[in-house]
Design a protein around this motif. Structure first.
Motif, PDB file in Angstrom:
ATOM      1  N   ASP A   1      -2.850  -1.157  23.805  1.00 27.94           N
ATOM      2  CA  ASP A   1      -1.761  -0.265  24.224  1.00 27.94           C
ATOM      3  C   ASP A   1      -0.635  -0.194  23.200  1.00 27.94           C
ATOM      4  N   LEU A   2      -0.901  -0.628  21.981  1.00 25.02           N
ATOM      5  CA  LEU A   2       0.139  -0.701  20.954  1.00 25.02           C
ATOM      6  C   LEU A   2       0.721   0.680  20.644  1.00 25.02           C
ATOM      7  N   GLN A   3      -0.151   1.662  20.470  1.00 28.60           N
ATOM      8  CA  GLN A   3       0.309   3.012  20.140  1.00 28.60           C
ATOM      9  C   GLN A   3       1.155   3.589  21.273  1.00 28.60           C
ATOM     10  N   ASP A   4       0.714   3.382  22.502  1.00 32.59           N
ATOM     11  CA  ASP A   4       1.476   3.887  23.648  1.00 32.59           C
ATOM     12  C   ASP A   4       2.848   3.227  23.726  1.00 32.59           C
ATOM     13  N   ARG A   5       2.922   1.940  23.439  1.00 32.06           N
ATOM     14  CA  ARG A   5       4.213   1.239  23.515  1.00 32.06           C
ATOM     15  C   ARG A   5       5.222   1.820  22.528  1.00 32.06           C
ATOM     16  N   MET A   6       4.746   2.303  21.385  1.00 27.86           N
ATOM     17  CA  MET A   6       5.663   2.875  20.393  1.00 27.86           C
ATOM     18  C   MET A   6       5.968   4.343  20.673  1.00 27.86           C
TER      19      MET A   6
END
Length: 699
Positions: A597-602
């Motif tokens: 979920d790294l991309q979503d968090r940014m």
């Protein structure tokens, strides 16, 4: 020769020498955009010419400002919606191929802009002659709209000048000057503008032979073997710059050229089918929408007298100095004030470097430098039409400065601030004429970033706002009017992204991984590299101003970096170590597993804040919001902006992701007000974005 035929967009003339002159003059338009009607009339003319066989044909533009700006993109949008792109591309190809097959000499005489379909028209002529001046520009910029040349550009240009140079022209979309076009062999001759048509007629009588070396190069690079060798090399170079899944057009163009054999008909068929497929992609639809939004921003200052001749800038730091330099570059008289000459001199030095890069000839550089004058004592305020404050971010210091500036005004001068985050309702208190005070928020680097936020407040006069929009147009910038709330539009949306990325960094996610994930999404630069480039001190300053308003906190470790003098690129060390202006990114452990979920968090905090801005009326509509974020932050253009991204993913889907992130990581991810707005439900290219002045693209 043309008895019984009436044309709306072409003027025809037959002289005593048997030469037919065709003048393109699209009816009801200030520019020549090549529409279906324009093509159909040309088809009728060429059909008659093939029968009559004149001594020669000369094609030129009757418009004073240019040859042709390209295809009519409004029509292209309609064809895409109707599913008739292929049919209309093939129609244009037939007309141009009929022109190319005429049994008599044909010459195109080019002045001003000659783009896209206009360039494909001149490529269908046997010879080309261009006006030898700075205004002449020839190009094939279709890749910027998510497609590639479709009326024979990819079929003809590589065979004319050789594949390496032709592919470079088409893959970059950059326009050629007249002299560069001559050097490459795109045009055969140059002529003084006043003698262009006379020289074109001379070229018809005595055709110019293409140099043998150029003919040999063009042949060798387009053989089957040449294409098999060159194509993988060009693909590798292209893949290093853009991702195929983000921008498919450049890769499709290379494939069309690689597969194209010696027969023109086969090459045209490949080209047409490829463009028709690309027209259906979200990338093309979003990039075309952005083109119209850009034209809408350009048009906001049209027809308005800004009344500004002299600009006075207070604050000669990087932003103030570069704003002053740019205004002088664009023809304004500029005075630049700071406490001592030692603070102004670096700005003057940077200005000279800019002018030497942009201008040809020492005389032009010196003339521009004379328009930019140091003014330690601030005497220029009394004669300025616009005074722009660009000092440090402190509300009280700014208001004290305004108190010294405003009494020197004579009549209807504008007072502007370049503040990046302080609300204007705070800054305008105490002013005698708050109705003529507003924000002009530029972005760094000023010479490269196109956007300017024109910042409103509750007492701003509508006429003052219009003057500011016209001034932005005069200096070649794209203005977006925004409400003067904390962070305005761009910083308010960008800050959650940067702060979340730095929080992730403090949690142990490697900087290169964060940068890589952001670039996978389509951002031009990763957030860790961006934070270092902007400066950690600037991030902290703006972050402190905005964090309470946004319900966020500064990430741990940022203050420690600043206390140790590690502000980023300007200090050579920040989150990365910098050498020769480039970040030295550490190697990532090959066993490191990127959180799913790294991309979503940014990214999703940006989208969430964009929806909140829309709900609060920070900008007038969703299209202006997307345009502002794209031109102000570089937000993945092929995605169309944060609002368009939310639409394409589905508002309920994005909202659900935010709710799950909030459960996992905290309340900062909770969906903000606005997710039920009707504007989020709309999809596709909205005809309302097709501004009247944007009747065509340079494509």
């Amino acid at each position: 020769m043309f008895e019984g035929l009436r044309f709306n967009h072409w003027k025809t003339n037959l002289d005593d020498a048997g030469i037919v002159t065709l003048s393109l003059d699209r009816a009801g338009s200030s520019v020549n955009a090549i529409s279906r009607e324009v093509l159909d009339e040309l088809g009728q003319i060429v059909e008659r010419l093939a029968i009559e066989k004149p001594a020669g044909v000369l094609i030129h533009s009757a418009k004073p400002f240019g040859f042709a700006v390209g295809a009519d993109i409004r029509e292209f949008v309609t064809y895409a919606q109707q599913g008739t792109v292929l049919e209309n591309i093939e129609n244009g190809q037939r007309v141009f191929e009929s022109l190319a097959r005429l049994p008599c000499p044909t010459v195109a005489a080019i002045h001003g802009a000659c783009m896209g379909g206009g360039t494909e028209l001149i490529l269908a002529c046997r010879q080309r002659i261009a006006a030898d001046d700075d205004k002449t520009r020839i190009g094939l910029p279709e890749v910027m709209l998510g497609i590639h040349p479709g009326w024979g550009g990819s079929a003809r240009l590589p065979r004319l000048i050789g594949a390496p140079e032709a592919l470079q022209v088409m893959l970059t979309g950059k326009a050629l000057s007249a002299r560069r076009a001559l050097a490459l062999g795109v045009v055969d001759r140059l002529a003084p503008p006043a003698e262009l048509l006379a020289e074109a007629r001379a070229l018809l009588r005595r055709p110019h032979a293409q140099p043998f070396a150029l003919r040999a190069k063009a042949w060798a690079t387009n053989t089957w073997l040449g294409r098999q060798i060159l194509a993988p090399m060009v693909l590798k170079q292209t893949a290093a710059k853009v991702r195929k899944e983000h921008y498919p057009a450049p890769f499709a163009l290379i494939d069309v050229w690689k597969r194209g054999g010696s027969g023109i008909q086969q090459r045209l068929k490949l080209e047409a089918r490829s463009v028709a497929r690309l027209a259906e992609t979200p990338t093309a639809q979003n990039l075309i929408r952005i083109f119209f939004l850009q034209e809408r921003l350009k048009g906001q200052g049209s027809g308005i007298e800004h009344g500004i001749r002299h600009v006075h800038v207070v604050g000669a730091g990087v932003m103030g100095g570069d704003i002053a330099a740019w205004a002088a570059f664009k023809g304004f008289e500029v005075t630049l004030q700071d406490r001592e000459m030692k603070y102004i001199q670096p700005a003057l030095d940077r200005a000279r470097q800019l002018y030497e890069k942009k201008l040809k000839g020492a005389d032009k550089v010196e003339a521009t430098m004379r328009r930019l004058r140091a003014d330690v004592e601030g005497k220029g305020v009394a004669t300025a039409d616009l005074a722009l404050e660009a000092i440090f971010e402190n509300a009280e210091a700014k208001k004290a400065l305004y108190a010294s500036i405003e009494p020197q005004f004579q009549s209807d001068e504008l007072l502007a601030t370049n503040t990046s985050s302080i609300p204007l309702d705070t800054l305008r208190t105490g002013l005698k004429a708050p109705q003529r005070f507003l924000g002009l928020h530029f972005f760094n680097p000023v010479a490269q970033m196109p956007l300017v936020e024109v910042v409103r407040h509750d007492q701003l006069d509508a006429g003052a706002e219009k003057r500011a929009l016209a001034f932005c147009k005069a200096i070649g910038k794209l203005p977006v009017a925004v409400k003067g709330t904390p962070g305005f539009l761009v910083n308010r949306i960008l800050m959650p992204y940067l702060l979340e990325a730095m929080r992730l960094y403090s949690e142990g996610v490697p900087g290169p991984v964060l940068d890589q994930e952001a670039k996978k999404f389509g951002m031009p630069m990763g957030p860790i590299e961006l934070a270092d480039t902007v400066g950690l001190d600037v991030c902290a300053s703006v972050g402190k101003e905005l964090a309470p308003f946004l319900g966020l906190e500064l990430p741990p470790g940022l203050e420690d970096k600043l206390e140790s003098g590690k502000r980023g690129k300007k200090d050579g060390q920040g989150l990365y170590v910098w050498q020769d202006g480039k970040p030295q990114k550490p190697e990532v452990d090959p066993d490191y597993v990127t959180p799913p979920d790294l991309q979503d968090r940014m990214i999703l905090p940006m989208v969430n804040e964009a929806v909140a801005c829309l709900a609060e009326g920070v900008v007038d509509d969703a299209d202006l919001l997307d345009a502002g974020v794209i031109f102000g932050t570089g937000f993945a253009p092929f995605r169309g902006g944060p609002i368009q991204y939310a639409r394409s993913e589905g508002p309920s889907v994005v909202r659900g992701k935010l709710e799950r992130l909030a459960q996992r990581y905290g309340e900062r991810f909770l969906p903000k007000d606005g997710w039920d707005l009707p504007e989020l439900a709309r999809s596709g290219l909205d005809p309302s974005t097709l501004a009247p002045q944007a009747e065509s693209a340079e494509a």
